[in-house]
Design a protein around this motif. Structure first.
Motif, short mmCIF file in Angstrom:
data_model
loop_
_atom_site.label_atom_id
_atom_site.label_comp_id
_atom_site.label_asym_id
_atom_site.label_seq_id
_atom_site.Cartn_x
_atom_site.Cartn_y
_atom_site.Cartn_z
N VAL A 160 0.75 -1.21 0.12
CA VAL A 160 0.17 0.17 -0.04
C VAL A 160 1.10 1.34 -0.32
CG1 VAL A 160 -1.69 1.53 1.26
CG2 VAL A 160 -1.87 -0.77 1.91
N VAL A 161 0.55 2.47 -0.91
CA VAL A 161 1.15 3.69 -0.66
C VAL A 161 0.14 4.35 -0.10
CG1 VAL A 161 2.00 6.11 -2.36
CG2 VAL A 161 2.53 3.50 -2.91
N ALA A 162 0.43 4.70 1.34
CA ALA A 162 0.06 4.86 2.45
C ALA A 162 0.28 6.54 2.37
CB ALA A 162 0.27 4.71 3.93
N ALA A 163 1.24 7.51 2.22
CA ALA A 163 1.17 8.79 1.44
C ALA A 163 2.74 9.38 0.84
CB ALA A 163 1.98 9.12 3.34
N ILE A 164 2.27 10.02 0.00
CA ILE A 164 4.02 10.85 -0.50
C ILE A 164 4.11 11.90 -0.16
CG2 ILE A 164 4.82 11.42 -2.92
CD1 ILE A 164 2.36 9.76 -4.10
N VAL A 215 15.64 2.54 1.47
CA VAL A 215 15.01 2.91 3.04
C VAL A 215 15.19 4.31 4.02
CG1 VAL A 215 14.04 2.04 5.07
CG2 VAL A 215 14.52 0.19 3.35
N LEU A 216 14.54 5.09 4.28
CA LEU A 216 14.67 6.16 5.13
C LEU A 216 14.11 5.98 6.26
CD1 LEU A 216 13.63 9.01 2.46
CD2 LEU A 216 15.41 8.05 2.24
N ASP A 217 13.21 5.24 6.78
CA ASP A 217 12.70 5.25 7.80
C ASP A 217 11.97 4.80 7.81
OD1 ASP A 217 12.00 6.29 10.81
OD2 ASP A 217 10.29 7.89 10.16
N ARG A 218 11.41 3.86 9.48
CA ARG A 218 10.73 3.21 9.62
C ARG A 218 9.44 3.20 10.63
NH1 ARG A 218 13.31 -2.83 10.31
NH2 ARG A 218 12.76 -2.70 12.12
N ALA A 219 8.54 2.53 10.63
CA ALA A 219 7.78 3.17 11.40
C ALA A 219 6.69 1.78 11.82
CB ALA A 219 6.64 4.11 11.73
N ALA A 227 5.31 -0.03 8.54
CA ALA A 227 5.34 1.54 8.07
C ALA A 227 6.85 1.58 7.78
CB ALA A 227 4.73 2.76 7.87
N LEU A 228 6.79 2.29 5.82
CA LEU A 228 8.54 2.22 5.81
C LEU A 228 8.49 3.36 5.17
CD1 LEU A 228 9.98 -1.06 4.38
CD2 LEU A 228 10.43 -0.48 6.44
N ARG A 229 9.41 3.92 5.35
CA ARG A 229 9.24 5.28 4.11
C ARG A 229 10.58 5.01 3.54
NH1 ARG A 229 11.26 11.70 6.68
NH2 ARG A 229 11.25 12.17 3.63
N LEU A 230 10.43 5.46 2.37
CA LEU A 230 10.91 5.10 0.78
C LEU A 230 11.25 5.81 0.20
CD1 LEU A 230 8.97 1.74 0.22
CD2 LEU A 230 11.16 1.95 0.95
N TRP A 251 5.44 6.22 1.91
CA TRP A 251 5.35 5.94 2.57
C TRP A 251 4.78 4.18 2.02
CZ3 TRP A 251 7.27 5.68 7.87
CH2 TRP A 251 7.65 6.77 8.81
N ALA A 252 4.92 3.22 2.34
CA ALA A 252 4.52 2.39 2.06
C ALA A 252 4.00 1.80 3.33
CB ALA A 252 5.24 1.40 1.38
N LEU A 253 2.85 0.55 3.52
CA LEU A 253 2.93 -0.52 4.32
C LEU A 253 2.79 -1.72 3.94
CD1 LEU A 253 -0.91 0.99 5.20
CD2 LEU A 253 0.90 1.38 6.00
N LEU A 254 3.55 -2.44 4.37
CA LEU A 254 4.27 -3.80 4.45
C LEU A 254 4.07 -5.01 5.91
CD1 LEU A 254 7.41 -4.24 3.55
CD2 LEU A 254 6.86 -2.53 4.98
#
Lengths: 344, 344, 344
Positions: free
Chosen positions: A266-270, A291-295, A304-307, A339-342
């Motif tokens: 899922v693309v949760a945010a740009i 990979v920029l961030d994780r949440a 969630a991964l910020r990519l 941000w993607a959801l996985l």
């Protein structure tokens, strides 16, 4: 002649006004099939109703980027017909899934204006919302563009520059209601790598490439009812070349990222994005991610991964982005932060 | 880098293992519409719900080749990403119709392995099954490919060569449940020729031709989520040409065969097939057929014809297949052997 | 060889006979999505179920030109496979909306025959009807073509030239049942101009242009199951060029006319049309319109405009049509005369 619209010019926008965009659109399985034909899209959640049901959803939602392109396309006649440059995106959040049969409309609020010192153009910030037939906001994002003035002598509007977040805070990410990755099937999804397998700073070369054809980027861009002439009319630009819609490159890169990020469903945010260099037919597009961030999220099994997602030409060196002068290298096409959801 | 899959190499396969392929796919009216846009497909049973109902079915099933391509596409990342050659098909049977809304998955069992004498590659045989969301097998076929070894010094697996039927026996053909051609309307179908009008040995030049475009074969191949890079990336092959997916040629030839075989509504089995020469954009594809065998079925009014379907370039002589050396002539693209169902 | 149909020749037609055309077609959301991908179509009534409901319809009907192309495509194998020229259309009326899920068939009655003086060809007039699965006529039109004779010595049929109306009388226009424009939303439709804002004689340059690609016109033409070889086979014509289906130009021009005629939601009738010059891939198509007549209807808030829609190349001068010799100028591609419905 007066019946056709030349689009709005910089001096036509008023801070705080809301523009309702035209041409509502019902999306269906037809748009989904075309998305699969136009992009090498393979994320299972958008490909299979059965997979989506196993993840707690009633059916496969339409790809988040179908929603983005459809909403974006509606804004073009009002926002960017006289744009000189597409400057950026921020604070894009996908707020509710879109299902086949839904009808999307769009509206934009003018949230910032700044006339350029040359007096011939200015920067326009809008917050655009996509809505479904029940009036629910499915997508919200900020975009800014440089827009020509019709009349250089028109008085400059007062300057207002909106404050924009560098990134959507992880706490503000909206997980599709019901999404549950606790029984996630990595075999069916295509890769074993879960949220915990990605480290901040990790970079992934997605390896595959796609050579862009005129017919393909034009069909894709038309599908979103995007009317910007430069994409379709070989006589519109002096060099006789049709410019590939930047969103086409976003979708190509996102689809190519399956190879290494198959579970980023899922693309949760740009958080932001730059179309670093123009793309034309004949270009072979490749992609890499960082990979920029994780949440974490409160949804079961959902991380969630910020990519950073970079699209580049086949000739460019993977993982190269900017030169010593701080400018994007010539082979870089797109630098997207999302941000993607996985499954965690 | 380690997140992306390089695909399996010859030494990675074990006799008897079953590989579940990724990315389930829900197919809909969108895929059907695209099939009509990409191929000159006109067989009435797949074009019209009303015609299908008059033939005893609840609605028009998806074209059998949509099912074949979708299942085949799923196998590519696990079976043929490192293939040097696509050697053949056998024992393909269509076991149940696929309807809009169905979700397809695929799995393959390794049924044969034979390392080549050079030690650098080997032949892999798999039996692939396509399944719907109820776990019913809709398609089963054997395919064999020559696969590269990652490491030439890896020990050779024991050689096992499966025994394969030259053709699916007519008694093993599965007629879609309910299919009844006793009130068949030849006017609506487009031609008067019924099962009894075709003689063994008869050959039909299908006359029409289609010139292949890059955008078309790429859209078709992507639609089946087939990821083999040679089809999409102009930089993947040394000659800078994108290879047309062999299945694209199968669908072109089958659609062209309407002119002379309009009543061959259902592909019930594929007995074998060879992609005799590669196909590239710019080629004008034509087709001819030869009647190889005839059989009856127990379904009302339904007969079966075993047909050779040959695709060739416009420059080639119809009905020419192989040279004196037993090799396919350069203008031959496809030599397919299949069973079709038509009104008797 | 005898199994393939060479099509009918001039001497094969009998006055008064009715030909049932083959290959019924179920149309769906897939065809709609493809129409949006192939043409810059934005008329809201065909784009949005919600907009259509607000206009009194149960859902968005398929674009009238989808219906026209689908019905036309069915006639090609029986009417124009041996046509030397597509001479004209008349008295086309759209009689009932077509919805996703409907199945279309077509039949043509021979209403005129006139052998040419050279004895090698003749002009054939047919009245074609498109029907839905309930046997209701959804479209009726007259078309005439010049058809080759198989045998120049075949006796000439008696000459009958049908009387055709110059235009469909306004009173004969059929408004889709339930259509009600009294609460019409011009913001959503995209332009403020209503029926009363258009004056007879007014001309509109639609400004935008689309450069035609081979893959696009072939996909569009195949989508309508139109089989005329000249559109698909680069070896069919001596010059090696594929001819763009005339209907593709009609749809391009109609879609381009959105810019200035966004509220001309429904094509109610086609009074006549000429494909003034052939179109080939690479051409940039532009369009202009002229208001020919105005009429009221009995439906609430619904007015009718009779419009000339001209497609031309980007190089041609807008509003130029014919030279001093009365012939179409070389840059003119299409001269179409139709009735549209729009809010009054």
């Amino acid at each position: 002649m007066t019946k056709t619209s030349p689009g709005r010019f910089f001096e036509d926008y008023r801070l705080g006004e809301t523009i309702r965009h035209a041409v509502p659109r019902t999306v269906s399985g037809g748009e989904r099939a075309l998305y699969h034909a136009l992009y090498p899209a393979r994320h299972a959640l958008h490909s299979s109703d059965a997979f989506a049901r196993a993840c707690g959803l009633p059916a496969a939602p339409l790809d988040d980027l179908i929603v983005f392109h459809t909403v974006f396309g509606k804004t073009v006649p009002d926002i960017s017909l006289n744009a000189l440059a597409n400057l950026g995106y921020a604070e894009a959040r996908f707020l509710a899934p879109v299902w086949p049969g839904d009808t999307l409309t769009a509206e934009s609020e003018v949230i910032g204006l700044k006339q350029n010192s040359n007096g011939k153009s200015g920067v326009l910030w809008v917050r655009t919302r996509g809505l479904n037939q029940r009036g629910e906001t499915v997508l919200s994002y900020v975009r800014w563009v440089m827009v020509r003035k019709r009349d250089a002598t028109a008085p400059a509007s007062e300057t207002t520059i909106p404050e924009l977040a560098d990134a959507v805070p992880a706490d503000d990410l909206v997980v599709p209601p019901g999404l549950d990755f606790s029984a996630y099937d990595t075999d069916l999804a295509g890769e074993p790598h879960r949220w915990g397998d990605y480290e901040i700073g990790e970079r992934i070369d997605h390896v595959d490439g796609v050579t862009v054809e005129e017919a393909e980027h034009m069909m894709a861009t038309r599908l979103w009812q995007n009317t910007a002439r430069v994409h379709f009319d070989a006589t519109a630009r002096e060099d006789g070349r049709r410019l590939v819609y930047g969103g086409h490159v976003i979708s190509l890169a996102r689809a190519l990222s399956f190879n290494g990020l198959a579970n980023a469903q899922v693309v949760a945010a740009i958080n932001g994005g730059a179309h670093a260099n123009p793309c034309f037919a004949g270009t072979t597009v490749q992609a890499w991610s960082e990979v920029l961030d994780r949440a974490t999220t409160s949804a079961p099994g959902v991380g969630a991964l910020r990519l950073r997602l970079v699209a580049q030409t086949a000739e460019a060196e993977p993982f190269s982005l900017k030169g010593d002068d701080g400018r994007y290298l010539p082979g870089v096409l797109l630098d997207l932060d999302y941000w993607a959801l996985l499954p965690s």
